[in-house]
Design a protein around this motif. Structure first.
Motif, PDB file in Angstrom:
ATOM      1  N   HIS A  56       0.822  -1.216   0.000  1.00 15.68           N
ATOM      2  CA  HIS A  56       0.000   0.000   0.000  1.00 15.68           C
ATOM      3  C   HIS A  56       0.857   1.267   0.000  1.00 15.68           C
ATOM      4  O   HIS A  56       0.732   2.107  -0.893  1.00 15.68           O
ATOM      5  N   CYS A  57       1.752   1.387   0.999  1.00 19.10           N
ATOM      6  CA  CYS A  57       2.569   2.611   1.098  1.00 19.10           C
ATOM      7  C   CYS A  57       3.990   2.416   0.582  1.00 19.10           C
ATOM      8  O   CYS A  57       4.700   3.390   0.328  1.00 19.10           O
ATOM      9  N   GLY A  58       4.434   1.151   0.464  1.00 17.64           N
ATOM     10  CA  GLY A  58       5.768   0.880  -0.062  1.00 17.64           C
ATOM     11  C   GLY A  58       6.848   0.743   0.987  1.00 17.64           C
ATOM     12  O   GLY A  58       8.011   0.491   0.645  1.00 17.64           O
ATOM     13  N   TYR A  59       6.504   0.871   2.274  1.00 13.19           N
ATOM     14  CA  TYR A  59       7.518   0.732   3.323  1.00 13.19           C
ATOM     15  C   TYR A  59       8.094  -0.679   3.316  1.00 13.19           C
ATOM     16  O   TYR A  59       7.370  -1.668   3.162  1.00 13.19           O
ATOM     17  N   ALA A  60       9.420  -0.772   3.473  1.00 12.38           N
ATOM     18  CA  ALA A  60      10.103  -2.061   3.448  1.00 12.38           C
ATOM     19  C   ALA A  60      11.087  -2.163   4.604  1.00 12.38           C
ATOM     20  O   ALA A  60      11.758  -1.186   4.944  1.00 12.38           O
ATOM     21  N   ALA A  61      11.166  -3.341   5.195  1.00  8.82           N
ATOM     22  CA  ALA A  61      12.123  -3.582   6.283  1.00  8.82           C
ATOM     23  C   ALA A  61      12.335  -5.084   6.419  1.00  8.82           C
ATOM     24  O   ALA A  61      11.528  -5.890   5.939  1.00  8.82           O
ATOM     25  N   GLN A  62      13.425  -5.450   7.067  1.00 15.56           N
ATOM     26  CA  GLN A  62      13.680  -6.856   7.316  1.00 15.56           C
ATOM     27  C   GLN A  62      12.568  -7.432   8.174  1.00 15.56           C
ATOM     28  O   GLN A  62      12.054  -6.778   9.085  1.00 15.56           O
ATOM     29  N   ASP A  63      12.172  -8.658   7.889  1.00 20.02           N
ATOM     30  CA  ASP A  63      11.028  -9.271   8.571  1.00 20.02           C
ATOM     31  C   ASP A  63      11.137  -9.209  10.092  1.00 20.02           C
ATOM     32  O   ASP A  63      10.165  -8.918  10.791  1.00 20.02           O
ATOM     33  N   THR A  64      12.343  -9.444  10.627  1.00 21.88           N
ATOM     34  CA  THR A  64      12.541  -9.484  12.070  1.00 21.88           C
ATOM     35  C   THR A  64      12.175  -8.164  12.738  1.00 21.88           C
ATOM     36  O   THR A  64      11.760  -8.140  13.894  1.00 21.88           O
ATOM     37  N   TYR A  65      12.346  -7.061  12.006  1.00 23.75           N
ATOM     38  CA  TYR A  65      12.162  -5.738  12.598  1.00 23.75           C
ATOM     39  C   TYR A  65      11.010  -4.956  11.964  1.00 23.75           C
ATOM     40  O   TYR A  65      10.792  -3.796  12.319  1.00 23.75           O
ATOM     41  N   LYS A  72      13.307   7.121  13.611  1.00 24.87           N
ATOM     42  CA  LYS A  72      12.855   8.342  12.931  1.00 24.87           C
ATOM     43  C   LYS A  72      11.556   8.068  12.176  1.00 24.87           C
ATOM     44  O   LYS A  72      11.418   8.345  10.992  1.00 24.87           O
ATOM     45  N   MET A  73      10.589   7.552  12.916  1.00 24.82           N
ATOM     46  CA  MET A  73       9.322   7.166  12.305  1.00 24.82           C
ATOM     47  C   MET A  73       8.623   8.350  11.643  1.00 24.82           C
ATOM     48  O   MET A  73       8.046   8.218  10.559  1.00 24.82           O
ATOM     49  N   ALA A  74       8.676   9.520  12.292  1.00 26.89           N
ATOM     50  CA  ALA A  74       7.996  10.703  11.752  1.00 26.89           C
ATOM     51  C   ALA A  74       8.539  11.058  10.371  1.00 26.89           C
ATOM     52  O   ALA A  74       7.774  11.411   9.465  1.00 26.89           O
ATOM     53  N   ALA A  75       9.860  10.949  10.207  1.00 26.38           N
ATOM     54  CA  ALA A  75      10.477  11.285   8.921  1.00 26.38           C
ATOM     55  C   ALA A  75      10.012  10.324   7.824  1.00 26.38           C
ATOM     56  O   ALA A  75       9.723  10.738   6.700  1.00 26.38           O
ATOM     57  N   VAL A  76       9.937   9.034   8.169  1.00 29.20           N
ATOM     58  CA  VAL A  76       9.500   8.043   7.182  1.00 29.20           C
ATOM     59  C   VAL A  76       8.026   8.243   6.849  1.00 29.20           C
ATOM     60  O   VAL A  76       7.625   8.179   5.676  1.00 29.20           O
ATOM     61  N   LYS A  77       7.209   8.502   7.879  1.00 33.81           N
ATOM     62  CA  LYS A  77       5.774   8.716   7.633  1.00 33.81           C
ATOM     63  C   LYS A  77       5.543   9.929   6.746  1.00 33.81           C
ATOM     64  O   LYS A  77       4.672   9.923   5.871  1.00 33.81           O
ATOM     65  N   THR A  78       6.334  10.971   6.971  1.00 33.02           N
ATOM     66  CA  THR A  78       6.208  12.164   6.138  1.00 33.02           C
ATOM     67  C   THR A  78       6.551  11.842   4.691  1.00 33.02           C
ATOM     68  O   THR A  78       5.867  12.267   3.756  1.00 33.02           O
ATOM     69  N   PHE A  79       7.615  11.070   4.507  1.00 35.45           N
ATOM     70  CA  PHE A  79       8.025  10.681   3.156  1.00 35.45           C
ATOM     71  C   PHE A  79       6.938   9.862   2.467  1.00 35.45           C
ATOM     72  O   PHE A  79       6.682  10.022   1.271  1.00 35.45           O
ATOM     73  N   LEU A  80       6.291   8.975   3.226  1.00 34.94           N
ATOM     74  CA  LEU A  80       5.311   8.068   2.644  1.00 34.94           C
ATOM     75  C   LEU A  80       3.917   8.676   2.549  1.00 34.94           C
ATOM     76  O   LEU A  80       3.033   8.102   1.903  1.00 34.94           O
ATOM     77  N   SER A  81       3.724   9.805   3.174  1.00 36.33           N
ATOM     78  CA  SER A  81       2.401  10.406   3.259  1.00 36.33           C
ATOM     79  C   SER A  81       1.756  10.587   1.882  1.00 36.33           C
ATOM     80  O   SER A  81       2.341  11.171   0.965  1.00 36.33           O
ATOM     81  N   GLY A  82       0.545  10.053   1.755  1.00 37.03           N
ATOM     82  CA  GLY A  82      -0.201  10.220   0.517  1.00 37.03           C
ATOM     83  C   GLY A  82       0.203   9.303  -0.620  1.00 37.03           C
ATOM     84  O   GLY A  82      -0.383   9.356  -1.700  1.00 37.03           O
ATOM     85  N   ARG A  83       1.199   8.453  -0.375  1.00 34.40           N
ATOM     86  CA  ARG A  83       1.643   7.559  -1.447  1.00 34.40           C
ATOM     87  C   ARG A  83       0.736   6.329  -1.540  1.00 34.40           C
ATOM     88  O   ARG A  83       0.319   5.778  -0.530  1.00 34.40           O
ATOM     89  N   ASP A  84       0.457   5.931  -2.728  1.00 35.14           N
ATOM     90  CA  ASP A  84      -0.319   4.720  -2.982  1.00 35.14           C
ATOM     91  C   ASP A  84       0.410   3.959  -4.085  1.00 35.14           C
ATOM     92  O   ASP A  84       0.119   4.091  -5.264  1.00 35.14           O
ATOM     93  N   VAL A  85       1.405   3.190  -3.667  1.00 39.02           N
ATOM     94  CA  VAL A  85       2.369   2.650  -4.628  1.00 39.02           C
ATOM     95  C   VAL A  85       1.880   1.401  -5.362  1.00 39.02           C
ATOM     96  O   VAL A  85       2.283   1.125  -6.478  1.00 39.02           O
ATOM     97  N   LYS A  86       1.024   0.627  -4.676  1.00 37.93           N
ATOM     98  CA  LYS A  86       0.473  -0.592  -5.282  1.00 37.93           C
ATOM     99  C   LYS A  86       1.562  -1.535  -5.824  1.00 37.93           C
ATOM    100  O   LYS A  86       1.541  -1.960  -6.976  1.00 37.93           O
ATOM    101  N   VAL A  87       2.556  -1.808  -4.972  1.00 38.63           N
ATOM    102  CA  VAL A  87       3.540  -2.844  -5.310  1.00 38.63           C
ATOM    103  C   VAL A  87       3.153  -4.111  -4.554  1.00 38.63           C
ATOM    104  O   VAL A  87       2.534  -4.042  -3.499  1.00 38.63           O
ATOM    105  N   ASN A  88       3.509  -5.249  -5.083  1.00 39.96           N
ATOM    106  CA  ASN A  88       3.136  -6.490  -4.417  1.00 39.96           C
ATOM    107  C   ASN A  88       4.249  -7.510  -4.581  1.00 39.96           C
ATOM    108  O   ASN A  88       4.489  -8.005  -5.685  1.00 39.96           O
TER     109      ASN A  88
END
Length: 237
Positions: A56-65, A72-88
């Motif tokens: 949905h938003c495109g955020y990616a991270a290692q499964d464990t974490y 810096k969650m606020a910075a990442v959320k700001t970057f992702l805000s309003g994005r609808d990437v539709k990757v799967n």
């Protein structure tokens, strides 16, 4: 393959939307392991599935974490805000798809202020994917990035790091230096492991360090001999 891979539902820590992730069952048969701990399995390469990507938003991270809130969650959320990437990336992945997921995870790990050791792990696994694909230049670049971040972790993080003791981390840094051609530095790290009295308590690491130290020493001798031969061939010598 169907009995090795399975799907679970997860919620994205960034956008709160739910999505399917593909995981690998633990019952894999190990074939061999490289000196930098890259492990090969008979059924499937589990490294292909170690990174989760929100479709949905495109955020990616290692499964464990993935489900942890980054520093810096606020910075990442700001970057992702309003994005609808539709990757799967759910389901069976190709190597190239896996490479893409690691590149995304590395991008977000840097933005999110992820610990150097965790970033190092991403770079190292990406190097292994390039090794599997027969891309030595790309592999070397990622190995060097992994080494750089492990050295940062060694300076800044509390030991042990994950399942690595100080000796294991020193060995791994030395081995990555050896694999990327930085032989004097490799010999320095590997020599610390070989010469540490505590290494007798970690026999496998000690054995690996001795072998790597010997290989690095031989490679350095060869480099010196080649340089000497080249100097002898110079005009006027």
């Amino acid at each position: 393959m169907a009995d090795i891979l399975y799907t679970v539902e997860k919620a994205c820590v960034m956008c709160d939307k739910r999505f399917s992730v593909t995981k690998v069952r633990n019952r894999l048969s190990m074939l061999k392991q490289d000196s930098d701990f890259c492990t090969y399995y008979k059924e499937v390469n589990p490294y292909y599935y170690s990174v989760w990507v929100c479709p949905h938003c495109g955020y990616a991270a290692q499964d464990t974490y993935f489900e942890e809130q980054p520093a810096k969650m606020a910075a990442v959320k700001t970057f992702l805000s309003g994005r609808d990437v539709k990757v799967n990336f759910s389901g069976e992945r190709t190597r190239q798809e896996a490479v893409t997921t690691y590149k995304l995870a590395i991008f977000f790990a840097d933005m999110a202020g992820t610990l150097p050791s965790r970033q190092a792990g991403l770079y190292l696994k990406l190097a292994w994917l390039y090794r599997e694909g027969g891309l030595p230049d790309e592999e070397k670049t990622m190995l060097d990035q992994a080494r750089e971040h492990y050295e940062l972790a060694f300076l800044k993080e509390r030991l042990p790091i994950g399942n690595m003791s100080q000796l294991t981390l020193e060995y791994l840094i030395g081995e990555l230096l050896r694999r990327t051609g930085r032989l004097p530095e490799a010999l320095n790290y590997l020599g610390k492991v070989v010469g540490n009295p505590q290494a007798k308590n970690e026999k496998r690491v000690l054995e690996l360090a001795r072998e790597a130290w010997t290989l690095a020493r031989e490679a350095r001798k060869e480099q010196a001999a080649e340089k000497s031969g080249a100097d002898d061939e110079q005009p006027g010598t």
